[in-house]
Scaffold this motif. Structure first.
Motif, PDB file in Angstrom:
ATOM      1  N   GLY A 145      -7.039   7.414   1.143  1.00 21.14           N
ATOM      2  CA  GLY A 145      -7.105   7.604   2.586  1.00 21.14           C
ATOM      3  C   GLY A 145      -5.940   8.354   3.185  1.00 21.14           C
ATOM      4  N   ASP A 146      -4.869   8.575   2.401  1.00 18.93           N
ATOM      5  CA  ASP A 146      -3.711   9.289   2.934  1.00 18.93           C
ATOM      6  C   ASP A 146      -3.792  10.791   2.648  1.00 18.93           C
ATOM      7  N   GLY A 147      -4.888  11.246   2.041  1.00 22.12           N
ATOM      8  CA  GLY A 147      -5.043  12.670   1.778  1.00 22.12           C
ATOM      9  C   GLY A 147      -5.201  13.452   3.063  1.00 22.12           C
ATOM     10  N   PRO A 148      -4.749  14.709   3.081  1.00 26.96           N
ATOM     11  CA  PRO A 148      -4.781  15.495   4.313  1.00 26.96           C
ATOM     12  C   PRO A 148      -6.174  15.739   4.867  1.00 26.96           C
ATOM     13  N   ASN A 149      -7.211  15.738   3.998  1.00 24.23           N
ATOM     14  CA  ASN A 149      -8.584  15.915   4.499  1.00 24.23           C
ATOM     15  C   ASN A 149      -9.497  14.800   4.011  1.00 24.23           C
ATOM     16  N   ALA A 150      -8.964  13.581   4.003  1.00 25.44           N
ATOM     17  CA  ALA A 150      -9.717  12.432   3.491  1.00 25.44           C
ATOM     18  C   ALA A 150     -11.018  12.201   4.256  1.00 25.44           C
ATOM     19  N   VAL A 151     -10.981  12.338   5.579  1.00 23.53           N
ATOM     20  CA  VAL A 151     -12.182  12.097   6.379  1.00 23.53           C
ATOM     21  C   VAL A 151     -13.250  13.140   6.070  1.00 23.53           C
ATOM     22  N   GLU A 152     -12.843  14.392   5.923  1.00 21.20           N
ATOM     23  CA  GLU A 152     -13.791  15.443   5.569  1.00 21.20           C
ATOM     24  C   GLU A 152     -14.429  15.157   4.214  1.00 21.20           C
ATOM     25  N   LEU A 153     -13.643  14.683   3.259  1.00 24.72           N
ATOM     26  CA  LEU A 153     -14.182  14.338   1.941  1.00 24.72           C
ATOM     27  C   LEU A 153     -15.223  13.228   2.061  1.00 24.72           C
ATOM     28  N   LEU A 154     -14.902  12.217   2.837  1.00 23.04           N
ATOM     29  CA  LEU A 154     -15.810  11.084   2.984  1.00 23.04           C
ATOM     30  C   LEU A 154     -17.088  11.483   3.722  1.00 23.04           C
ATOM     31  N   GLU A 155     -16.965  12.329   4.716  1.00 21.76           N
ATOM     32  CA  GLU A 155     -18.160  12.800   5.427  1.00 21.76           C
ATOM     33  C   GLU A 155     -19.093  13.553   4.469  1.00 21.76           C
ATOM     34  N   THR A 156     -18.510  14.396   3.630  1.00 17.64           N
ATOM     35  CA  THR A 156     -19.315  15.155   2.663  1.00 17.64           C
ATOM     36  C   THR A 156     -19.946  14.232   1.633  1.00 17.64           C
ATOM     37  N   LYS A 167       4.555   4.687   9.056  1.00 16.70           N
ATOM     38  CA  LYS A 167       3.099   4.787   9.039  1.00 16.70           C
ATOM     39  C   LYS A 167       2.622   5.476   7.769  1.00 16.70           C
ATOM     40  N   MET A 168       1.574   4.913   7.186  1.00 21.01           N
ATOM     41  CA  MET A 168       1.000   5.452   5.956  1.00 21.01           C
ATOM     42  C   MET A 168      -0.522   5.426   6.065  1.00 21.01           C
ATOM     43  N   GLY A 169      -1.155   6.546   5.764  1.00 25.49           N
ATOM     44  CA  GLY A 169      -2.611   6.574   5.754  1.00 25.49           C
ATOM     45  C   GLY A 169      -3.219   6.772   7.134  1.00 25.49           C
ATOM     46  N   ARG A 170      -4.549   6.873   7.137  1.00 31.06           N
ATOM     47  CA  ARG A 170      -5.312   7.095   8.373  1.00 31.06           C
ATOM     48  C   ARG A 170      -6.410   6.044   8.454  1.00 31.06           C
ATOM     49  N   ASP A 171      -5.993   4.786   8.482  1.00 31.96           N
ATOM     50  CA  ASP A 171      -6.929   3.673   8.359  1.00 31.96           C
ATOM     51  C   ASP A 171      -8.024   3.699   9.431  1.00 31.96           C
ATOM     52  N   ASP A 172      -7.650   3.952  10.685  1.00 30.62           N
ATOM     53  CA  ASP A 172      -8.636   3.945  11.771  1.00 30.62           C
ATOM     54  C   ASP A 172      -9.741   4.966  11.528  1.00 30.62           C
ATOM     55  N   GLU A 173      -9.374   6.135  11.010  1.00 29.51           N
ATOM     56  CA  GLU A 173     -10.344   7.205  10.794  1.00 29.51           C
ATOM     57  C   GLU A 173     -11.179   6.987   9.538  1.00 29.51           C
ATOM     58  N   VAL A 174     -10.572   6.401   8.516  1.00 30.81           N
ATOM     59  CA  VAL A 174     -11.226   6.269   7.217  1.00 30.81           C
ATOM     60  C   VAL A 174     -12.138   5.047   7.138  1.00 30.81           C
ATOM     61  N   MET A 175     -11.765   3.958   7.786  1.00 31.71           N
ATOM     62  CA  MET A 175     -12.484   2.687   7.636  1.00 31.71           C
ATOM     63  C   MET A 175     -13.993   2.789   7.870  1.00 31.71           C
ATOM     64  N   PRO A 176     -14.473   3.584   8.850  1.00 28.93           N
ATOM     65  CA  PRO A 176     -15.932   3.639   9.065  1.00 28.93           C
ATOM     66  C   PRO A 176     -16.725   4.209   7.897  1.00 28.93           C
ATOM     67  N   TYR A 177     -16.056   4.869   6.944  1.00 25.63           N
ATOM     68  CA  TYR A 177     -16.764   5.555   5.869  1.00 25.63           C
ATOM     69  C   TYR A 177     -16.737   4.813   4.533  1.00 25.63           C
ATOM     70  N   ILE A 178     -16.061   3.667   4.458  1.00 25.96           N
ATOM     71  CA  ILE A 178     -15.925   2.971   3.179  1.00 25.96           C
ATOM     72  C   ILE A 178     -16.658   1.634   3.219  1.00 25.96           C
ATOM     73  N   THR A 179     -16.788   1.007   2.054  1.00 23.48           N
ATOM     74  CA  THR A 179     -17.438  -0.295   1.987  1.00 23.48           C
ATOM     75  C   THR A 179     -16.486  -1.406   1.552  1.00 23.48           C
ATOM     76  N   SER A 180     -15.343  -1.035   0.949  1.00 22.67           N
ATOM     77  CA  SER A 180     -14.350  -2.033   0.535  1.00 22.67           C
ATOM     78  C   SER A 180     -12.941  -1.519   0.819  1.00 22.67           C
ATOM     79  N   ALA A 181     -12.110  -2.377   1.399  1.00 25.05           N
ATOM     80  CA  ALA A 181     -10.728  -2.021   1.715  1.00 25.05           C
ATOM     81  C   ALA A 181      -9.777  -2.827   0.846  1.00 25.05           C
ATOM     82  N   ASN A 182      -8.872  -2.118   0.156  1.00 26.76           N
ATOM     83  CA  ASN A 182      -7.844  -2.765  -0.663  1.00 26.76           C
ATOM     84  C   ASN A 182      -6.600  -2.897   0.213  1.00 26.76           C
ATOM     85  N   VAL A 183      -6.309  -4.103   0.662  1.00 25.92           N
ATOM     86  CA  VAL A 183      -5.271  -4.325   1.670  1.00 25.92           C
ATOM     87  C   VAL A 183      -3.932  -4.663   1.009  1.00 25.92           C
TER      88      VAL A 183
END
Length: 253
Positions: free
Chosen positions: A223-234, A18-34
């Motif tokens: 998206g694999d950063g330890p506080n990626a969701v917090e960064l995106l929320e800010t 497993k790599m990254g936190r896709d489920d948590e990060v996806m709601p905050y972005i506009t483009s996904a590099n798959v």
């Protein structure tokens, strides 16, 4: 109203790894590099990532890498321009297949890791990939990770290219990125300040304090950063404060 895209590398898990936190990060972005299955990803993960992007209204693009899963596509490889072109077309075709199942069009191409470095250092490799992108679908957006690649993209009158910037990595004065060996949590306010600076002024402060031009229309968040969701929320909070509209690449290029 300032408009900017937020992109993130996605679908980089495979098998039991497993790599990254896709489920948590996806709601905050506009483009996904798959990931296309060469440096990471597999058919099941690619399908799941497309489904997740569809659920959240996120545009998808291929994140093609060199055929090197053990090295996560970050190791140097001796490959001709024609070979790299074929690697990109192969992975692009795979994503297009999964996207078609959901009536979704692939919108962009963003090479990964050592492939990106190869294109940055060799204009011949970059041109070969860009020519193949135009041959497959001239509507595709090429997401240019540095100015060397962006300048090659500008040689093509019919290639839609967008320059991207980074806010969770430091810049050298020459606009090259300082890539960490060990990913550490980032200061959300610092990252959000960089986001606003790039989005509104097209510039950011380098590691030595010098202000450098980063004329980016898309921002990459890891998206694999330890506080990626917090960064995106800010970032989202700061975007609202500064009337910055978050839009997909297809609305920019």
């Amino acid at each position: 109203m300032v408009e900017i895209d937020i992109n993130c590398d996605m679908g980089e898990s495979f098998g039991n790894w497993k790599m990254g936190r896709d489920d948590e990060v996806m709601p905050y972005i506009t483009s996904a590099n798959v990931a296309g299955g060469f440096h990471a990803g597999d058919p099941h993960v690619m399908r799941e990532t497309v489904e997740l992007a569809t659920e959240h209204g996120v545009g998808v693009g291929i994140h093609p890498g060199l055929p090197d899963k053990m090295g996560f596509g970050r190791r140097t490889m001796d490959a001709t321009p024609e070979e790299v072109r074929d690697y990109v077309v192969y992975q692009l075709g795979a994503l297009m297949g999964f996207a078609a199942r959901h009536d979704l069009e692939v919108q962009h191409v963003k090479p990964h890791g050592a492939m990106y470095s190869m294109l940055s250092e060799s204009a011949d490799h970059a041109r070969a990939v860009m020519e193949s992108v135009l041959e497959v679908d001239p509507e595709l957006v090429y997401l240019a990770t540095d100015m060397n690649i962006y300048e090659v993209a500008e040689e093509f009158d019919d290639l839609r290219a967008v320059f991207e910037g980074y806010v969770d990595l430091d810049y050298n004065p020459d606009r090259s990125l300082i890539v960490e060996k060990q990913v550490e949590p980032k200061d959300p306010d610092l990252v959000a300040d960089r986001f606003v600076s790039i989005a509104t002024e097209g510039e950011v402060e380098a590691v030595n304090g010098e202000v450098i031009d980063v004329p980016a229309e898309s921002i990459c968040i890891h998206g694999d950063g330890p506080n990626a969701v917090e960064l995106l929320e800010t970032i989202h909070e700061r975007a609202d404060e500064h009337s910055i509209d978050l839009v997909g690449l297809d609305e920019l290029a």
